[in-house]
Write a protein that holds these residues in place. Sequence first.
Motif, PDB file in Angstrom:
ATOM      1  N   LYS A 164       0.828  -1.204   0.000  1.00  0.00           N
ATOM      2  CA  LYS A 164       0.000   0.000   0.000  1.00  0.00           C
ATOM      3  C   LYS A 164       0.866   1.260   0.000  1.00  0.00           C
ATOM      4  O   LYS A 164       0.590   2.228  -0.714  1.00  0.00           O
ATOM      5  CB  LYS A 164      -0.960  -0.028   1.202  1.00  0.00           C
ATOM      6  CG  LYS A 164      -2.008  -1.133   1.092  1.00  0.00           C
ATOM      7  CD  LYS A 164      -2.916  -1.199   2.299  1.00  0.00           C
ATOM      8  CE  LYS A 164      -4.013  -0.166   2.271  1.00  0.00           C
ATOM      9  NZ  LYS A 164      -4.983  -0.396   1.187  1.00  0.00           N
ATOM     10  N   VAL A 201       2.220   1.883  -3.490  1.00  0.00           N
ATOM     11  CA  VAL A 201       1.203   2.439  -4.391  1.00  0.00           C
ATOM     12  C   VAL A 201       1.014   3.929  -4.122  1.00  0.00           C
ATOM     13  O   VAL A 201       0.959   4.755  -5.048  1.00  0.00           O
ATOM     14  CB  VAL A 201      -0.129   1.685  -4.237  1.00  0.00           C
ATOM     15  CG1 VAL A 201      -1.261   2.413  -4.969  1.00  0.00           C
ATOM     16  CG2 VAL A 201       0.001   0.257  -4.755  1.00  0.00           C
ATOM     17  N   VAL A 231      -5.275  -3.930  -1.824  1.00  0.00           N
ATOM     18  CA  VAL A 231      -4.248  -4.777  -2.434  1.00  0.00           C
ATOM     19  C   VAL A 231      -4.560  -6.232  -2.116  1.00  0.00           C
ATOM     20  O   VAL A 231      -5.105  -6.553  -1.052  1.00  0.00           O
ATOM     21  CB  VAL A 231      -2.829  -4.416  -1.945  1.00  0.00           C
ATOM     22  CG1 VAL A 231      -2.483  -2.990  -2.318  1.00  0.00           C
ATOM     23  CG2 VAL A 231      -2.666  -4.645  -0.453  1.00  0.00           C
ATOM     24  N   VAL A 284      -3.893  -4.734  -7.364  1.00  0.00           N
ATOM     25  CA  VAL A 284      -4.424  -3.530  -6.730  1.00  0.00           C
ATOM     26  C   VAL A 284      -5.790  -3.240  -7.330  1.00  0.00           C
ATOM     27  O   VAL A 284      -5.954  -3.237  -8.553  1.00  0.00           O
ATOM     28  CB  VAL A 284      -3.503  -2.307  -6.946  1.00  0.00           C
ATOM     29  CG1 VAL A 284      -4.094  -1.062  -6.282  1.00  0.00           C
ATOM     30  CG2 VAL A 284      -2.111  -2.587  -6.403  1.00  0.00           C
TER      31      VAL A 284
END
Length: 228
Positions: A153, A156, A173, A180
């Motif tokens: 996470k 991202v 995720v 994702v």
Amino acid sequence: MFYVDVAAIDADAWPTLVALLDDAEAARAARFAFDADRRAYVAAHALLRARLCARATGIAPADWRFGATTHGKPFLLSPLTDVDVSLSHTRGMAAVAIASGRDIGVDVECYSKPRNALKVAERYFAPEEAEVVRRQRDPVLQNEAFFAIWTLKESVLKADGRGLAGGLDSFVVNLSPLAVSSGSGESYSVAQWRRGGFFISAAARGGDANFRIEEMRAGALLEAARIV
């Protein structure tokens, strides 16, 4: 993707690695209260500069100039390129990601460090992710599941430039297979590795990213910077 085992770097190499940093980075490194944190910071920034030098000849490590977005994502100011960068460090490990033509993010965490994994997951993760942590009855496995999700996470959020301001529960995720799901319709490629007691996760905006990871030992790090 490149990473360095900070604990494996000899004590006499640190002054040389600090010399790769610019003045602002060196000053920030000096303000860390603990050696372990200082060394992780220095290793990450030295690694990033060394790898950029490996991509562009004729530029000294300390000559790269960086800015940062309002959410703290670093970007190259000089020389101007289409290269996106991300770096992460924790006690004992540092990692960097460099990509051309797409946004990239990287995160590294030690998955054996103590944490109330389920409580934090229930507070900050999406419900589906918290359930993955909850299903692990063994506290050790619960901690590993937490950090596997956490680092994905973080990577991202770094890739899209929001950092934690983007909200850990704003997307989901999946660990198996790695994927994702974003309510915004944005697509990401993700990858994850275990190295020692650490998870290293990477994300790139858009699909079909070709991730590769390589360890750089201290000698190779210094050689890449062309200072030995």
